[in-house]
Design a protein around this motif. Sequence first.
Motif, PDB file in Angstrom:
ATOM      1  N   GLU A   1       0.817  -1.217   0.000  1.00 33.66           N
ATOM      2  CA  GLU A   1       0.000   0.000   0.000  1.00 33.66           C
ATOM      3  C   GLU A   1       0.849   1.265   0.000  1.00 33.66           C
ATOM      4  N   ASN A   2       1.938   1.257   0.771  1.00 34.90           N
ATOM      5  CA  ASN A   2       2.775   2.447   0.845  1.00 34.90           C
ATOM      6  C   ASN A   2       3.425   2.748  -0.503  1.00 34.90           C
ATOM      7  N   GLU A   3       3.924   1.714  -1.177  1.00 35.75           N
ATOM      8  CA  GLU A   3       4.501   1.910  -2.501  1.00 35.75           C
ATOM      9  C   GLU A   3       3.455   2.442  -3.474  1.00 35.75           C
ATOM     10  N   PHE A   4       2.252   1.889  -3.402  1.00 38.29           N
ATOM     11  CA  PHE A   4       1.176   2.289  -4.306  1.00 38.29           C
ATOM     12  C   PHE A   4       0.794   3.758  -4.107  1.00 38.29           C
ATOM     13  N   ARG A   5       0.634   4.167  -2.871  1.00 41.48           N
ATOM     14  CA  ARG A   5       0.153   5.521  -2.575  1.00 41.48           C
ATOM     15  C   ARG A   5       1.164   6.597  -2.930  1.00 41.48           C
ATOM     16  N   HIS A   6       2.441   6.229  -3.056  1.00 40.01           N
ATOM     17  CA  HIS A   6       3.466   7.233  -3.319  1.00 40.01           C
ATOM     18  C   HIS A   6       3.934   7.248  -4.773  1.00 40.01           C
ATOM     19  N   ARG A   7       3.200   6.599  -5.672  1.00 33.54           N
ATOM     20  CA  ARG A   7       3.597   6.570  -7.073  1.00 33.54           C
ATOM     21  C   ARG A   7       2.500   7.087  -8.005  1.00 33.54           C
ATOM     22  N   GLY A   8       1.645   7.933  -7.505  1.00 33.63           N
ATOM     23  CA  GLY A   8       0.559   8.429  -8.332  1.00 33.63           C
ATOM     24  C   GLY A   8       0.921   9.590  -9.223  1.00 33.63           C
TER      25      GLY A   8
ATOM     26  N   ARG B   1      -1.498  15.383  -9.500  1.00 29.81           N
ATOM     27  CA  ARG B   1      -2.874  15.562  -9.015  1.00 29.81           C
ATOM     28  C   ARG B   1      -3.377  14.363  -8.204  1.00 29.81           C
ATOM     29  N   ASN B   2      -2.490  13.783  -7.429  1.00 35.84           N
ATOM     30  CA  ASN B   2      -2.858  12.660  -6.563  1.00 35.84           C
ATOM     31  C   ASN B   2      -3.415  11.475  -7.331  1.00 35.84           C
ATOM     32  N   ARG B   3      -3.079  11.396  -8.596  1.00 37.62           N
ATOM     33  CA  ARG B   3      -3.517  10.269  -9.411  1.00 37.62           C
ATOM     34  C   ARG B   3      -2.844   8.988  -8.924  1.00 37.62           C
ATOM     35  N   VAL B   4      -3.612   7.917  -8.804  1.00 37.98           N
ATOM     36  CA  VAL B   4      -3.047   6.640  -8.365  1.00 37.98           C
ATOM     37  C   VAL B   4      -2.581   5.850  -9.579  1.00 37.98           C
ATOM     38  N   PRO B   5      -1.678   4.889  -9.389  1.00 35.63           N
ATOM     39  CA  PRO B   5      -1.212   4.076 -10.524  1.00 35.63           C
ATOM     40  C   PRO B   5      -2.344   3.315 -11.204  1.00 35.63           C
ATOM     41  N   ASP B   6      -2.105   2.969 -12.463  1.00 37.35           N
ATOM     42  CA  ASP B   6      -3.099   2.268 -13.276  1.00 37.35           C
ATOM     43  C   ASP B   6      -3.001   0.753 -13.165  1.00 37.35           C
ATOM     44  N   LEU B   7      -1.793   0.229 -12.890  1.00 37.71           N
ATOM     45  CA  LEU B   7      -1.559  -1.210 -12.955  1.00 37.71           C
ATOM     46  C   LEU B   7      -0.415  -1.603 -12.037  1.00 37.71           C
ATOM     47  N   ILE B   8      -0.581  -2.747 -11.360  1.00 38.25           N
ATOM     48  CA  ILE B   8       0.490  -3.348 -10.567  1.00 38.25           C
ATOM     49  C   ILE B   8       0.916  -4.644 -11.251  1.00 38.25           C
ATOM     50  N   ILE B   9       2.223  -4.790 -11.483  1.00 40.82           N
ATOM     51  CA  ILE B   9       2.798  -6.038 -11.980  1.00 40.82           C
ATOM     52  C   ILE B   9       3.541  -6.682 -10.819  1.00 40.82           C
ATOM     53  N   LEU B  10       3.059  -7.817 -10.357  1.00 39.10           N
ATOM     54  CA  LEU B  10       3.666  -8.522  -9.232  1.00 39.10           C
ATOM     55  C   LEU B  10       4.558  -9.656  -9.727  1.00 39.10           C
TER      56      LEU B  10
END
Length: 240
Positions: free
Chosen positions: A78-85, A88-97
Amino acid sequence: MQIIASPSPQLNGSQANQPSLRLLALGDSLIYGFGDPIGGGWVERLRRQWMTPGSPNHALYNLGVRGDGVRQVAKRLENEFRHRGELRNRVPDLIILSVGTNDSPRLARPDGKNFTEFEGFQIGIADLLDRASRLCPVLFVGAVPVDETKMPFLDCLYYNHADQHRYKEATRLACHDRQIPYLDLFDLWMSRGTNWCQAQLTEDGLHPNVSGYQTLLQDILNWEALQQWIGETEVVITHA
């Protein structure tokens, strides 16, 4: 339930009008790119192609950490996700695990305990996939087969194909249950033969080498699930 995105436009000529995406590649050393001093791994090779004039303006963040298992990746998700938007506070579109290899080895001896016991891994991978899917759409890139003749790794970790297969199957089935696309690199690479696989790995028998990462990038770009997001991308080969 996995959210399925609309395919990115398949463009001819200039790709300037292709929608700009924010992608996170999250996992272990296969994401980090260890073993590829020329291109920096498959994530870095792809990231560089998106930084040239006329290419899609996608942002690809390499969030690989060497040695990470499923618990470590889940802890920082979650922390990685929230800091890569970005803007304009846009969140990422896709996570590749890509994770699981470091959970599978036997400790101290070939018949020792797995680093992460299997039932605990099943619970952990299910939790990771559920949490990631609540953030945005997810793709999962599987592990490549190790060279068993080079074990133990670091004089204490015995990776082997049987355990790799067991853990990757648990991951594949968990992805299937959640409608998360899974790229089975283990079976794909094994189908090319033992000698071929060993030639794609570094001397440690665990990490891909330069050729291995070049092949890995090609395999990933040929994956229909990723093409639906980024379209067809030509691989630029970087030689030593």
